[in-house]
Design a protein around this motif. Structure first.
Motif, mmCIF file in Angstrom:
data_model
loop_
_atom_site.group_PDB
_atom_site.id
_atom_site.type_symbol
_atom_site.label_atom_id
_atom_site.label_comp_id
_atom_site.label_asym_id
_atom_site.label_seq_id
_atom_site.Cartn_x
_atom_site.Cartn_y
_atom_site.Cartn_z
ATOM 1 N N GLU A 147 10.219 4.255 0.996
ATOM 2 C CA GLU A 147 9.554 3.587 -0.116
ATOM 3 C C GLU A 147 8.080 3.298 0.161
ATOM 4 O O GLU A 147 7.298 3.098 -0.774
ATOM 5 C CB GLU A 147 10.287 2.287 -0.455
ATOM 6 N N MET A 148 7.691 3.277 1.416
ATOM 7 C CA MET A 148 6.291 3.011 1.745
ATOM 8 C C MET A 148 5.423 4.256 1.635
ATOM 9 O O MET A 148 4.200 4.162 1.602
ATOM 10 C CB MET A 148 6.176 2.461 3.173
ATOM 11 N N ASN B 190 2.337 -5.375 0.659
ATOM 12 C CA ASN B 190 1.240 -4.550 0.153
ATOM 13 C C ASN B 190 0.844 -3.514 1.218
ATOM 14 O O ASN B 190 -0.294 -3.489 1.702
ATOM 15 C CB ASN B 190 0.058 -5.443 -0.221
ATOM 16 N N ILE B 191 1.808 -2.679 1.571
ATOM 17 C CA ILE B 191 1.630 -1.682 2.630
ATOM 18 C C ILE B 191 2.017 -0.317 2.071
ATOM 19 O O ILE B 191 3.117 -0.156 1.544
ATOM 20 C CB ILE B 191 2.499 -2.017 3.858
ATOM 21 N N HIS C 63 7.865 -3.957 13.394
ATOM 22 C CA HIS C 63 7.173 -5.242 13.481
ATOM 23 C C HIS C 63 7.308 -6.070 12.210
ATOM 24 O O HIS C 63 7.214 -7.301 12.260
ATOM 25 C CB HIS C 63 5.689 -5.003 13.774
ATOM 26 N N LEU C 64 7.542 -5.392 11.085
ATOM 27 C CA LEU C 64 7.668 -6.069 9.791
ATOM 28 C C LEU C 64 8.857 -5.483 9.046
ATOM 29 O O LEU C 64 8.699 -4.559 8.233
ATOM 30 C CB LEU C 64 6.402 -5.889 8.962
ATOM 31 N N GLY D 10 0.468 -11.145 1.979
ATOM 32 C CA GLY D 10 0.010 -10.246 0.920
ATOM 33 C C GLY D 10 -1.212 -9.423 1.235
ATOM 34 O O GLY D 10 -1.720 -8.710 0.351
ATOM 35 N N ALA D 11 -1.718 -9.480 2.473
ATOM 36 C CA ALA D 11 -2.884 -8.658 2.830
ATOM 37 C C ALA D 11 -2.531 -7.181 2.680
ATOM 38 O O ALA D 11 -1.375 -6.770 2.790
ATOM 39 C CB ALA D 11 -3.322 -8.968 4.264
ATOM 40 N N ARG D 12 -3.549 -6.414 2.466
ATOM 41 C CA ARG D 12 -3.403 -4.981 2.172
ATOM 42 C C ARG D 12 -3.460 -4.156 3.455
ATOM 43 O O ARG D 12 -4.294 -4.400 4.323
ATOM 44 C CB ARG D 12 -4.532 -4.590 1.223
#
Length: 297
Positions: free
Chosen positions: A209-210, A155-156, A147-148, A121-123
């Motif tokens: 969406e990001m 939270n990106i 990578h993700l 959940g880090a920003r």
């Protein structure tokens, strides 16, 4: 600003009866207007180039002559010629993964060391300032997804801005020709794009969406909240004079998170007071290494 010249506003315009000339006084008015409104620096050696761009603009917009163009620009902030002028005076090429070392550094320094924290959940916030038709923010998103894969649920966020509203409209559509996608690997194109019935490539929802797109003039107030872990502002400052460039670097520094990265164009260099807190971190990359002086402009 990595702007991509848009398609003509209208096709099949009748030719102008005779090519209007650009007097020195009219050139100075155009130069003053573009400096005041957009921050663009039009030196005297650009007069011929500006003239040819204005002729094209007249044909595209149907404006009858340069005198009328100037009158509309100086008296009507909402005129369509104003929007067309910024595209006419800036011509840059943009592409997916242009200057690929920046995206490798993004992955090596901001993504890989933080993968587990991001999954918890880090920003992560990244700004593409001067996003043109969207290839740069899409390349950022694709780097993150590599990578993700679940990044769009984390939270990106990527903020993508450009002064040219027509480019923002195009970027939001996320449609690119096969030629524009030539810098993508076959695997990336297969996994993250779909082919439309007319043969264009549509960016997939995971990347889209990001990204949040918005029109923004970098010499005006910024309704932007940081801090950003990275700011991409490549091939934008080349259009500004030195004082405007130095102010821009200072403003970016104030919005970077500690240790955040600023990526700029291959012919640009950070100069002025911002150099006290932005230190070289690679090829045309700077890291925020000290707290910016809040008194900086």
């Amino acid at each position: 600003m990595t702007l991509l010249s848009p398609a003509p506003l209208r096709q099949n315009r009748p030719p102008l009866p005779e090519e209007p000339q650009l007097s020195e006084s009219d050139f100075q008015r155009i130069a003053a207007f573009s400096q005041r409104e957009f921050g663009l620096c039009q030196s005297g050696d650009k007069k011929q180039l500006v003239h040819s761009r204005l002729i094209r603009l007249l044909r595209e917009t149907g404006c009858p002559d340069i005198a009328t163009l100037l009158l509309r620009l100086e008296t009507d902030p909402q005129c369509r010629e104003r929007t067309a002028l910024i595209s006419a005076l800036t011509t840059n090429v943009t592409a997916f993964f242009r200057e690929p070392h920046h995206f490798r550094q993004l992955a090596d320094e901001l993504l890989r060391p933080r993968l587990e924290a991001l999954r918890r959940g880090a920003r992560l916030r990244i700004w593409s300032a001067g996003c043109s038709a969207g290839q740069e923010p899409c390349s950022i998103a694709l780097t993150i997804l590599d990578h993700l894969p679940e990044a769009c649920r984390l939270n990106i966020r990527i903020l993508a801005t450009d002064i040219d509203a027509a480019m923002i409209s195009r970027a939001r559509r996320g449609l690119y020709s096969a030629e524009e996608c030539s810098g993508l690997s076959a695997q990336m194109e297969r996994e993250h794009f779909r082919t439309t019935p007319d043969g264009q490539r549509q960016i997939g929802p995971e990347a889209g969406e990001m990204i949040r797109y918005a029109a923004l003039n970098l010499i005006e107030d910024w309704p932007v909240q940081g801090p950003f872990d990275a700011i991409f502002c490549r091939n934008v400052a080349i259009y500004f004079d030195k004082p405007t460039q130095m102010t821009l670097w200072q403003r970016f520094a104030r919005l970077l998170a500690p240790g955040g990265l600023l990526f700029i164009g291959h012919s640009e260099r950070v100069s002025g007071p911002a150099g006290d807190c932005l230190t070289s971190a690679g090829i045309t990359t700077y890291r925020l290494s000290a707290t910016p002086d809040r008194r900086m402009k």
